[in-house]
Motif scaffolding. Sequence first.
Motif, PDB file in Angstrom:
ATOM      1  N   VAL B 111      18.024  38.255 -17.681  1.00  0.00           N
ATOM      2  CA  VAL B 111      17.217  39.457 -17.477  1.00  0.00           C
ATOM      3  C   VAL B 111      16.164  39.196 -16.397  1.00  0.00           C
ATOM      4  O   VAL B 111      15.928  40.022 -15.519  1.00  0.00           O
ATOM      5  CB  VAL B 111      16.529  39.904 -18.790  1.00  0.00           C
ATOM      6  N   ARG B 112      15.558  37.993 -16.445  1.00  0.00           N
ATOM      7  CA  ARG B 112      14.562  37.637 -15.445  1.00  0.00           C
ATOM      8  C   ARG B 112      15.178  37.682 -14.042  1.00  0.00           C
ATOM      9  O   ARG B 112      14.575  38.213 -13.099  1.00  0.00           O
ATOM     10  CB  ARG B 112      14.006  36.245 -15.740  1.00  0.00           C
ATOM     11  N   ALA B 113      16.390  37.155 -13.905  1.00  0.00           N
ATOM     12  CA  ALA B 113      17.067  37.171 -12.604  1.00  0.00           C
ATOM     13  C   ALA B 113      17.326  38.604 -12.146  1.00  0.00           C
ATOM     14  O   ALA B 113      17.121  38.941 -10.978  1.00  0.00           O
ATOM     15  CB  ALA B 113      18.369  36.388 -12.683  1.00  0.00           C
ATOM     16  N   VAL B 114      17.747  39.458 -13.082  1.00  0.00           N
ATOM     17  CA  VAL B 114      18.040  40.852 -12.739  1.00  0.00           C
ATOM     18  C   VAL B 114      16.770  41.575 -12.297  1.00  0.00           C
ATOM     19  O   VAL B 114      16.773  42.341 -11.335  1.00  0.00           O
ATOM     20  CB  VAL B 114      18.696  41.574 -13.941  1.00  0.00           C
ATOM     21  N   VAL B 115      15.648  41.306 -12.993  1.00  0.00           N
ATOM     22  CA  VAL B 115      14.388  41.968 -12.655  1.00  0.00           C
ATOM     23  C   VAL B 115      13.872  41.465 -11.305  1.00  0.00           C
ATOM     24  O   VAL B 115      13.285  42.216 -10.528  1.00  0.00           O
ATOM     25  CB  VAL B 115      13.338  41.723 -13.769  1.00  0.00           C
ATOM     26  N   PHE B 116      14.147  40.188 -11.015  1.00  0.00           N
ATOM     27  CA  PHE B 116      13.655  39.621  -9.757  1.00  0.00           C
ATOM     28  C   PHE B 116      14.512  40.045  -8.561  1.00  0.00           C
ATOM     29  O   PHE B 116      14.020  40.135  -7.439  1.00  0.00           O
ATOM     30  CB  PHE B 116      13.615  38.092  -9.853  1.00  0.00           C
ATOM     31  N   LEU B 117      15.786  40.293  -8.835  1.00  0.00           N
ATOM     32  CA  LEU B 117      16.753  40.601  -7.777  1.00  0.00           C
ATOM     33  C   LEU B 117      16.276  41.641  -6.744  1.00  0.00           C
ATOM     34  O   LEU B 117      16.409  41.414  -5.535  1.00  0.00           O
ATOM     35  CB  LEU B 117      18.077  41.032  -8.420  1.00  0.00           C
ATOM     36  N   THR B 119      13.560  42.233  -5.449  1.00  0.00           N
ATOM     37  CA  THR B 119      12.575  41.763  -4.473  1.00  0.00           C
ATOM     38  C   THR B 119      13.232  41.127  -3.247  1.00  0.00           C
ATOM     39  O   THR B 119      12.576  40.964  -2.234  1.00  0.00           O
ATOM     40  CB  THR B 119      11.600  40.737  -5.093  1.00  0.00           C
ATOM     41  N   VAL B 120      14.517  40.749  -3.347  1.00  0.00           N
ATOM     42  CA  VAL B 120      15.176  40.191  -2.160  1.00  0.00           C
ATOM     43  C   VAL B 120      16.037  41.233  -1.437  1.00  0.00           C
ATOM     44  O   VAL B 120      16.635  40.932  -0.414  1.00  0.00           O
ATOM     45  CB  VAL B 120      16.037  38.941  -2.488  1.00  0.00           C
ATOM     46  N   ILE B 174       8.732  44.972  -8.646  1.00  0.00           N
ATOM     47  CA  ILE B 174       7.658  44.223  -9.320  1.00  0.00           C
ATOM     48  C   ILE B 174       8.118  42.854  -9.806  1.00  0.00           C
ATOM     49  O   ILE B 174       7.352  42.133 -10.432  1.00  0.00           O
ATOM     50  CB  ILE B 174       7.056  44.992 -10.533  1.00  0.00           C
ATOM     51  N   SER B 176       8.443  39.937  -8.562  1.00  0.00           N
ATOM     52  CA  SER B 176       7.647  38.736  -8.293  1.00  0.00           C
ATOM     53  C   SER B 176       6.395  38.703  -9.175  1.00  0.00           C
ATOM     54  O   SER B 176       5.989  37.645  -9.647  1.00  0.00           O
ATOM     55  CB  SER B 176       7.283  38.629  -6.811  1.00  0.00           C
ATOM     56  N   VAL B 179       7.446  37.457 -12.609  1.00  0.00           N
ATOM     57  CA  VAL B 179       7.662  36.011 -12.637  1.00  0.00           C
ATOM     58  C   VAL B 179       6.331  35.258 -12.658  1.00  0.00           C
ATOM     59  O   VAL B 179       6.161  34.271 -13.380  1.00  0.00           O
ATOM     60  CB  VAL B 179       8.528  35.606 -11.423  1.00  0.00           C
TER      61      VAL B 179
END
Lengths: 307, 301
Positions: B111-117, B119-120, B174, B176, B179
């Motif tokens: 989930v963390r990876a999906v939420v961070f995705l 931002t790139v 959001i 970043s 994280v």
Amino acid sequence: MSSLSASSRSRRAWWQRLALPAVLILISLVFIAPIAWMGATSIKPESQALEGGLRPLPRIERDGGGLGVTQPDYWRGVAASAGATYRDVLTSPFADFVAYLRNSLIVAALSVVGMVVSCSVVAYGLSRIRWQGRGVLFLITLATMMIPATVLMAPQFILFKHLGWIGTYRPLWVPAWLGGAFGIFLMRQFFLGIPRELDEAARLDGCSHPRIFVSIILPLARPALAVVALFQFTASWNDFVLPLIVLNHEHEYTLGVGLYMFVSKHGSTPWNQVMAASVLAILPVLVLFLLTQRAFVEGIATRGLKD
Amino acid sequence: MTSADRPIRVRRVHPWLLGVAWTSPWLVGLVVFLAVPVLLSLIYGFTEYSLIEPPIPVGAANYREMLGDGLFWRVLANTLLYTVLAVGIGTVLSLGIAVALEQRVPGSDLVRAVVFLPTVVPVVAASLAWAWMFSAESGLINTLLAHVGIRGPDWLGDGRWAMLSVVIVGLWGIGSQVVIYAAALRDVPRQLYDAAAIDGATPIGRFFRITLPQISPTVLFNVVMSIIWSIQVFAAPLIMTKGGPDNATLVYSLYVYRNAFEYGRMGYASALAWVQFLVALILTGMALWLGRRLVHYRGAS
């Protein structure tokens, strides 16, 4: 927080135990939806894309009837539909995405190498040499992160015009060779974590600073170099404002500007093609992210740490 | 020269010279690409400059014009509205997601990876993806709303909804912040929670009495950074709405861009950019001042 002891965890009702996973799944769905829908739209014919509806896959019709997903011919049809959209994008008279891809890669490669080299050299000067002013310089470096980039949009353009750099890639990569605040910050923090005894021993053996830098510090700093390279690659790949104002000719465009111009030039938006072009633009960073997800996340997490 | 001589020779270089030499790329970069443009824009802010003709000095005319320029006040108000919405909702949302992630249920790394995705994802692709999501007739959002019997608005074409749509695109990034919050949450000493558990504190009480004060420096950092990001919002409104409908999403940077590169008014754009810089400085200063008081309050109790 992991503060809940095992006993309190087991005392929670079944719906409480299910609530958290449900919320996390919902969050994931919301965050992934635009990308997933982008992919789904990119493989549909234009008419079906505009119909709306929730079908993630295109409808393939044969002899008046719709084919089911279990039929092999259905998937041949999907491949043909997707192939047609992506072919239309790559051969579009409005844009040359192959050229944009190449331009973005050239600019990203030049700026990544420059950023890694310059930031590591500058961070060495800020962490390994005791000199008056290094504290002030570090504070100034942090403060520059507080300047909104668009404030510099007009004045930087004027500067690049004076330098004769408008219509070239130089504004997009030369500044990277002089360092960046975030990269210097990250690298300095990492260098400070390398034990000083290592280079002090080398100094007593008569090693010069450049020798220590190249043969002791850099090999140990590989993870930090990789994080700076990753961030610079995505920053360069995703940059939009600067290419928008300094590039004049279509064949020079990088992906972001090319994509923007592609949409602007169309009268009505062919959404399946626009989404296919967007997929092409995000694919490189997406692959890079999936391969290096941990480094990315940890790199960002250090950004919040202030000493 | 024998090897024994060398350390002595190295030590003879003045450390100040050595430091300046090693940091010289950045010193040059700071001057050429930061100080010079900032000074140039200060000077050009007092001129009329079309880029084709040489600049003509006009004194403070640009700044006087700003006071009477209705559009200037409009874009300032729009940008402040965007900032309040993006920073306010973004802080609550990213803290909430970070707390949920730190409960460490199986799969939370994914989930963390999906939420961070997001931002790139390049901002142009992100804006286009959301423009398509928001499409009034065939967009995913209105299709979903129709399934539960709600007739969705014309998100990007309706002045009442357009700004919120642009804010949502910003909120999508959001990751970043999430994280950074998650890392801060992990650093909160466990003993504090154990003590609270003995006192019988509720989860919500624990969050406001322990977690929030403990991570308040991180909250301050994220709030300041997202204020700075919000003030310069540019690409999403340009790509999704072109500042419309009826200037509802015409934000400050977009107005600067139009003056500089579409109306050929580099002088006025430079003056506008300086005011934008001052607004950013004032808002950041306010956040830091407010933050210092709150962080101090925690230390005192």
